[in-house]
Every structure is written in structure tokens, then in C-alpha cells.
Design a protein around this motif. Structure first.
Motif, PDB file in Angstrom:
ATOM      1  N   ALA A 157      -9.709   5.831  37.807  1.00 42.47           N
ATOM      2  CA  ALA A 157      -9.840   4.374  37.895  1.00 42.47           C
ATOM      3  C   ALA A 157      -9.467   3.931  39.298  1.00 42.47           C
ATOM      4  N   THR A 158     -10.272   3.046  39.863  1.00 40.14           N
ATOM      5  CA  THR A 158      -9.970   2.525  41.189  1.00 40.14           C
ATOM      6  C   THR A 158      -9.047   1.326  41.049  1.00 40.14           C
ATOM      7  N   ALA A 159      -7.868   1.394  41.636  1.00 40.61           N
ATOM      8  CA  ALA A 159      -6.908   0.291  41.568  1.00 40.61           C
ATOM      9  C   ALA A 159      -6.992  -0.513  42.845  1.00 40.61           C
ATOM     10  N   SER A 160      -7.000  -1.837  42.712  1.00 37.82           N
ATOM     11  CA  SER A 160      -7.151  -2.690  43.884  1.00 37.82           C
ATOM     12  C   SER A 160      -5.961  -2.570  44.820  1.00 37.82           C
ATOM     13  N   TRP A 161      -4.817  -2.089  44.295  1.00 37.38           N
ATOM     14  CA  TRP A 161      -3.633  -1.951  45.136  1.00 37.38           C
ATOM     15  C   TRP A 161      -3.538  -0.569  45.777  1.00 37.38           C
ATOM     16  N   ALA A 162      -4.432   0.343  45.415  1.00 41.80           N
ATOM     17  CA  ALA A 162      -4.233   1.747  45.757  1.00 41.80           C
ATOM     18  C   ALA A 162      -4.321   2.034  47.254  1.00 41.80           C
ATOM     19  N   ASP A 163      -5.047   1.190  47.996  1.00 39.99           N
ATOM     20  CA  ASP A 163      -5.181   1.474  49.422  1.00 39.99           C
ATOM     21  C   ASP A 163      -3.934   1.091  50.205  1.00 39.99           C
ATOM     22  N   ARG A 164      -2.924   0.536  49.525  1.00 41.03           N
ATOM     23  CA  ARG A 164      -1.703   0.158  50.220  1.00 41.03           C
ATOM     24  C   ARG A 164      -0.503   0.999  49.775  1.00 41.03           C
ATOM     25  N   VAL A 165      -0.765   2.129  49.120  1.00 40.03           N
ATOM     26  CA  VAL A 165       0.343   2.983  48.710  1.00 40.03           C
ATOM     27  C   VAL A 165       0.128   4.394  49.247  1.00 40.03           C
ATOM     28  N   HIS A 166       1.240   5.069  49.464  1.00 40.08           N
ATOM     29  CA  HIS A 166       1.228   6.493  49.752  1.00 40.08           C
ATOM     30  C   HIS A 166       1.707   7.207  48.497  1.00 40.08           C
ATOM     31  N   SER A 217      -1.655  -6.035  34.062  1.00 41.14           N
ATOM     32  CA  SER A 217      -0.825  -4.910  34.518  1.00 41.14           C
ATOM     33  C   SER A 217      -1.130  -4.583  35.971  1.00 41.14           C
ATOM     34  N   SER A 218      -2.414  -4.534  36.312  1.00 42.25           N
ATOM     35  CA  SER A 218      -2.805  -4.250  37.690  1.00 42.25           C
ATOM     36  C   SER A 218      -2.369  -5.378  38.621  1.00 42.25           C
ATOM     37  N   ARG A 219      -2.492  -6.630  38.150  1.00 40.81           N
ATOM     38  CA  ARG A 219      -2.084  -7.757  38.987  1.00 40.81           C
ATOM     39  C   ARG A 219      -0.591  -7.711  39.273  1.00 40.81           C
ATOM     40  N   ILE A 220       0.196  -7.357  38.277  1.00 35.28           N
ATOM     41  CA  ILE A 220       1.644  -7.263  38.485  1.00 35.28           C
ATOM     42  C   ILE A 220       1.963  -6.149  39.471  1.00 35.28           C
ATOM     43  N   MET A 221       1.215  -5.058  39.415  1.00 33.88           N
ATOM     44  CA  MET A 221       1.409  -3.994  40.407  1.00 33.88           C
ATOM     45  C   MET A 221       1.122  -4.539  41.810  1.00 33.88           C
ATOM     46  N   GLU A 222       0.057  -5.337  41.941  1.00 31.79           N
ATOM     47  CA  GLU A 222      -0.242  -5.975  43.227  1.00 31.79           C
ATOM     48  C   GLU A 222       0.948  -6.809  43.712  1.00 31.79           C
ATOM     49  N   LEU A 223       1.502  -7.598  42.812  1.00 28.24           N
ATOM     50  CA  LEU A 223       2.603  -8.477  43.179  1.00 28.24           C
ATOM     51  C   LEU A 223       3.834  -7.700  43.600  1.00 28.24           C
ATOM     52  N   LEU A 224       4.124  -6.617  42.888  1.00 27.14           N
ATOM     53  CA  LEU A 224       5.320  -5.843  43.195  1.00 27.14           C
ATOM     54  C   LEU A 224       5.174  -5.059  44.492  1.00 27.14           C
ATOM     55  N   LEU A 225       3.942  -4.702  44.842  1.00 25.11           N
ATOM     56  CA  LEU A 225       3.722  -3.948  46.072  1.00 25.11           C
ATOM     57  C   LEU A 225       3.626  -4.846  47.297  1.00 25.11           C
ATOM     58  N   ALA A 226       3.467  -6.147  47.073  1.00 24.57           N
ATOM     59  CA  ALA A 226       3.343  -7.068  48.197  1.00 24.57           C
ATOM     60  C   ALA A 226       4.664  -7.179  48.942  1.00 24.57           C
ATOM     61  N   SER A 227       4.557  -7.664  50.153  1.00 28.19           N
ATOM     62  CA  SER A 227       5.757  -7.837  50.960  1.00 28.19           C
ATOM     63  C   SER A 227       6.631  -8.938  50.378  1.00 28.19           C
ATOM     64  N   PRO A 228       7.940  -8.775  50.381  1.00 31.41           N
ATOM     65  CA  PRO A 228       8.807  -9.839  49.869  1.00 31.41           C
ATOM     66  C   PRO A 228       8.710 -11.086  50.732  1.00 31.41           C
ATOM     67  N   ASN A 229       9.001 -12.214  50.124  1.00 29.91           N
ATOM     68  CA  ASN A 229       8.940 -13.494  50.833  1.00 29.91           C
ATOM     69  C   ASN A 229      10.072 -13.574  51.854  1.00 29.91           C
ATOM     70  N   VAL A 230       9.689 -13.476  53.120  1.00 29.24           N
ATOM     71  CA  VAL A 230      10.704 -13.516  54.179  1.00 29.24           C
ATOM     72  C   VAL A 230      10.720 -14.868  54.881  1.00 29.24           C
ATOM     73  N   THR A 231       9.841 -15.790  54.453  1.00 34.88           N
ATOM     74  CA  THR A 231       9.780 -17.092  55.119  1.00 34.88           C
ATOM     75  C   THR A 231      10.848 -18.041  54.608  1.00 34.88           C
ATOM     76  N   GLY A 232      11.362 -17.797  53.426  1.00 35.30           N
ATOM     77  CA  GLY A 232      12.317 -18.716  52.826  1.00 35.30           C
ATOM     78  C   GLY A 232      11.662 -19.912  52.167  1.00 35.30           C
ATOM     79  N   ILE A 233      10.329 -20.011  52.248  1.00 32.57           N
ATOM     80  CA  ILE A 233       9.605 -21.114  51.623  1.00 32.57           C
ATOM     81  C   ILE A 233       9.353 -20.777  50.167  1.00 32.57           C
TER      82      ILE A 233
END
Length: 535
Positions: A11-20, A163-179
Motif C-alpha cells: 500500500a502506498t502511504a501518503s506519508w511514506a516519502d517523509r520517513v526513513h 488512521s493514515s491521516r493521523i500518521m500524517e499529523l504525527l509525522l509533521a513538524s511540531p508547532n514551533v510558531t507558538g500560534i
């Protein structure tokens, strides 16, 4: 990257190109990507040190290759292994990355529940026998993060699932702007029930967004906006709104011939910009807006909300599952035999032409299904009957794609037998999506019985699939529509700005849509084949 799922399929995961994976040298994994771990045996002290140094490690417990060894795993302890079933999972929406997820969603998966260290934060619970159990958690380790998921890798890699969307969210960069919230302003609030009310309501239902300002030249509409959204600041000019420091995102909801000028002014005012479709009327305008957004490091996107329609998302799922084989022909249409509307939508100088309204959605759908823009464009239009408006009465756009694939968009005000909304051919079957009458019977105590009729294109199409089974036999099925995803565009927008997930509607995707619309009208006028250049 392709992810081997625990049920034996790829299965191709939309988040897969951003993981090692642990096959990679994790010492070279930067903080912008994540390390996917499917074997707990690979967790050792050097890896833990690397996490503390800034790596985000994601441990997926439910894989076919390995049995977890829990004893030495940083204080995590398995409590149960649950069989494959549909489990109702409850995200912790107090975690900023999960704030825009549903309270509960179903996932077809095996489950591993576990206890976690006291400094770990619960991400997802499952309720079994009236008790909550942890199936996902996250903790900070030094400068890095460790996420542990007791969900099947197959479920995490299932396209277009929560499930895939939550994986996307967890792999995203944390909010560093404070907004934690972006103020939204609308240029062109419109009449009651129009786009201003829609975007304001969507923002109110999307954590992280809030309607704070609006512009309309009609004072009555601004008064209505203040009634709809108490505390909103109303302006009578776009310049005033663009100087509002509480407005971070500007939504341009005016007629299409004004989109370019207003979007450019908003970008120059350092605002993030959402434009109602179409983005603009020409490729040159699209390129100018994209360049300015890049220069100012500001978001630019288009309200292609129809990507979240139930029938289209159901079709995407069918094609992802290879239900009808390799797709080689896509036909879409929107048609009737009736007077076109007498608003600006039917005036070519303002609207851009007949294809720029519904066509902006249909051409975008075609591009999304083929995953690329067309190579050649030919269109044929008619002006035969409705002479009080300047749009064409009918336009057929034929698109040629790589490898000999084709597509057609047909729009007509002269079509007495309405054609299917979708007609998609593959090497193993066909999908058809038919419009149906959209009306509601009402009884008023004074006027009595009446029927309210709505635009036929607003309701999802009725889908049917024919699949070839050999020897001239076809199997027919009527797939259930996926669950309605209300305000999905706005959730995607907020996730991108607040969490860092990839933006769903990318400017370069819409550039090609604008190009097709512009060149189709040129082709119809000149009778020539047009070629879409790629940026």
C-alpha cells in the motif's frame, strides 16, 4: 517509498516519502523526517541517543515480521493483543496535532494495547469492556520524540483513512510558531447563505481558525455578517481589511475577474491567501501569484472543496484499490436544458467563460485521478440559443494525457437528457456516477404542499461499478459512499498552518487547472489544438 503492510499487500502511504526505516543510517536522519521502526529489536542505546539528539522515532508494534520484546523498552509494557476487527479509536484532541480529528473513528486493524511511562502523553485510546486502553502514545526524549503505535501498519498505510491521516499529523513538524489560532478575513462576504456564511461557519467548526473580519460593499451584508458572527469587524474596502493585524488568512470570495488583483494585494500585505475557484483567469496571472507567494513565504491555495465530495472520494478509493484496473478514459459532465442563470456567473467578462465555474472542479478531479495535467487540449463550443448571456451555451473539452489516456469535460445548457456525472473506463471495468433529482416535499400550514428543488449537482452521484469476470460476464456492484467529510478543506488548511502537514490543494496543481480552462476557451475560439506547458 512503499510500505509492506501486515496483511501481505503493498500500500502506498501518503506519508511514506517523509520517513526513513531502520535499514537507513539513522545518524543521517534529520529532524525534518522521521525514523519508522517496525522491529523493537533494532532499538538500542545508540538509537535512543540519536532520538535524544533530535530524531522523531515512530515505533509501529503490529507488523508481521517481529514479535515485540517489551521488557527493556523504555518502560512500555504490553497489556493485550487484540485480533483483526473494526475497532473504534478515540484520538486525544487535547494534543494540538490531533485537535481537528474526529472524537472517534473506525479502523480495520489488529491492536496492541500497552501501558506507558508517566511522562508519555496518550494519543489514542480504545474502549474495551467499558475501559479505556492506550493504543498510541508519544513522549519527548531530549530534543527528539518517540511515538509508539499499537495499530496495524496496514491501517496506518491505508490511503484516505483517518488512521493514515493521523500518521500524517504525527509525522509533521511540531508547532514551533507558538500560534494556536489564525484569524480569517473574507473579501466579499456575500448574501445570506453565501460564501461568507459558509467560510465563517467552517472556521467556527475548525479548531485553529476563527472568522475575525469581512469586507462587502453592501452595508446590509456587513450588518448580517456581524449578526452571524458576533465580534466580527466589518469593513467596506479590501484595503482596510488587509491592514487588519488580527487577520492572518484572507479568503477572496469575489467574482473571478477580481481574483488576481485581490489575491496579489493580500500576498503583498503578508497574508496567507485562499481564493475561491478559479484561482484566476490566465496562466500568467497564476504564475505571478505563485511567485509572489513563494517570495513572501505565504500560503496560497484555492477552495477546491469538491475534492472532499463523497462520490469523488469514493471513486478515488476504488481506483486506489485497482477495482477497474488501469484507467484510460475519464468523462465528466454537468448539463441541463434551461436558461443559464442571469447572474455574473453567465457573463464571460466576469466569469472567464462557461468552463470556469463547474469546470474548475471537474478539471481538477480529472487531474487528481490521473495524477498529472494533460499534454494536449482541444475544445468545441456552441452559442445557439441563450443570447441574453455571454457565456457559451455548451462546451466540450477533450484532454490527452501521457500513454494515450484521455478525458472529456462536457458542460451544456442545451442537454435534454442529462449525462452521467462520472464515466470512468479501466482495463478491468467501468465506473458510472449518475445525477439524480434533488428535491424535498414540504407542507406549509398556510400555502400547503410544495416541492423545493435544488441544483442537481449538489447531491452526490449514484455510483455503480461493472467488473469483468471473464467469458463475457460482468459483476455489478453499487459501492457505499464514504462518510461525509464536512469542512475537510478548512481542516486541511489548519493542519498545514498549525502542524505542518502537506497542503492538500497545491498552487502548482491549480496552475494546470487554470491553464486548461484558459486554453480550452482559446481552442474553442480558434479551432486549434493547444498544448499546456509545464512549470
Amino acid at each position: 517509498m512503499r510500505v509492506q503492510t501486515s496483511r501481505g499487500a503493498l500500500a502506498t502511504a501518503s506519508w511514506a516519502d517523509r520517513v526513513h526505516t531502520t535499514d537507513d543510517d539513522y545518524r543521517n536522519v534529520g529532524s525534518s523526517t522521521a525514523l519508522l521502526i517496525t522491529d523493537l529489536c533494532s532499538i538500542d542505546e545508540p538509537l535512543i541517543d540519536a532520538i535524544r539528539g533530535g530524531i522523531h522515532a515512530v515505533v509501529v508494534l503490529n507488523t508481521p515480521q517481529h514479535t515485540p520484546r517489551w521488557g527493556s523498552f523504555l518502560g512500555y509494557q504490553m497489556t493485550s493483543a487484540q485480533p483483526y476487527s473494526e475497532w473504534m479509536l478515540a484520538p486525544n484532541r487535547q494534543v494540538s496535532a490531533l485537535a481537528r480529528t474526529p472524537n472517534e473513528f473506525g479502523a480495520q486493524t489488529t491492536l496492541t494495547t500497552f501501558t506507558q511511562p508517566t511522562d508519555a502523553e496518550t494519543l489514542i485510546n480504545v474502549n474495551i469492556a467499558m475501559k479505556n486502553h492506550v493504543v498510541a502514545s508519544q513522549q519527548a526524549l531530549g530534543h527528539g520524540r518517540l511515538t509508539v503505535l499499537g495499530i496495524d501498519l496496514a491501517a496506518l498505510a491505508q490511503p484516505h483513512s483517518w488512521s493514515s491521516r493521523i500518521m500524517e499529523l504525527l509525522l509533521a513538524s511540531p508547532n514551533v510558531t507558538g500560534i494556536d489560532e489564525f484569524g480569517v478575513g473574507i473579501i466579499g462576504y456575500g448574501p445570506y447563505g453565501g460564501m461568507g456564511l459558509y467560510h465563517g461557519t467552517a472556521s467556527s467548526h475548525t479548531p485553529g481558525l476563527r472568522l475575525v473580519s469581512a469586507v462587502d460593499a453592501n452595508p446590509e451584508r456587513i450588518a448580517q455578517a456581524r449578526t452571524d458572527f458576533p465580534g466580527l469587524i466589518g469593513y467596506n474596502s479590501a484595503d482596510q481589511l488587509l491592514r487588519d493585524t488580527n487577520t492572518d488568512i484572507v479568503i477572496v470570495a469575489t467574482p473571478p475577474n477580481t481574483h488576481y488583483e485581490l489575491a496579489l494585494a493580500a500576498l503583498e500585505a503578508d497574508k496567507h491567501v485562499v481564493v475561491e475557484k478559479p484561482l484566476c483567469l490566465t496562466l500568467d496571472e497564476a504564475d505571478s501569484l505563485i511567485e509572489r507567494a513563494q517570495e513572501n513565504c505565504r500560503l496560497l491555495t484555492v477552495h477546491q472543496n469538491r475534492r472532499w465530495d463523497q462520490d469523488f472520494r469514493t471513486i478515488v478509493g476504488l481506483l486506489d484499490d485497482n477495482t477497474i484496473g488501469e484507467v484510460f478514459n475519464i468523462e465528466t459532465s454537468v448539463s441541463a436544458f434551461d436558461h443559464p442563470c442571469r447572474a455574473w456567473h453567465s457573463d464571460a467578462e466576469i466569469s472567464g467563460g462557461i468552463a470556469y465555474d463547474w469546470g474548475a472542479h471537474h478539471i481538477d478531479w480529472i487531474h487528481q485521478l490521473y495524477h498529472e495535467p494533460p499534454e494536449r487540449i482541444f475544445a468545441f463550443g456552441h452559442k445557439r440559443r441563450w443570447h441574453e448571456t455571454t457565456n457559451l451555451d455548451q462546451l466540450r473539452i477533450h484532454l490527452q494525457f501521457s500513454e494515450g489516456r484521455e478525458a472529456t469535460f462536457f458542460q451544456s445548457e442545451l442537454d435534454g437528457f442529462r449525462r452521467p456525472k462520472f464515466y470512468i473506463q479501466g482495463t478491468n471495468g467501468t465506473i458510472v456516477g449518475n445525477y439524480h433529482t434533488f428535491e424535498q416535499s414540504l407542507v406549509d400550514p398556510i400555502t400547503g404542499y410544495r416541492v423545493e428543488r435544488y441544483h442537481y449537482a449538489e447531491a452526490p452521484a449514484t455510483l455503480e461499478v461493472a467488473i469483468y469476470e471473464g467469458s463475457g460476464q460482468l459483476a455489478h456492484l453499487k459501492p457505499a459512499l464514504v462518510e461525509k467529510d464536512t469542512f475537510g478543506f478548512h481542516r486541511d488548511l489548519a493542519d498545514h498552518l498549525l502542524v505542518g502537514t502537506p497542503l492538500g490543494v497545491q498552487p502548482l496543481q491549480i496552475r494546470s487547472v487554470v491553464g486548461v480552462l484558459e486554453l480550452a476557451h482559446r481552442s474553442s475560439e480558434l479551432g486549434t489544438l493547444q498544448t499546456l506547458g509545464h512549470r
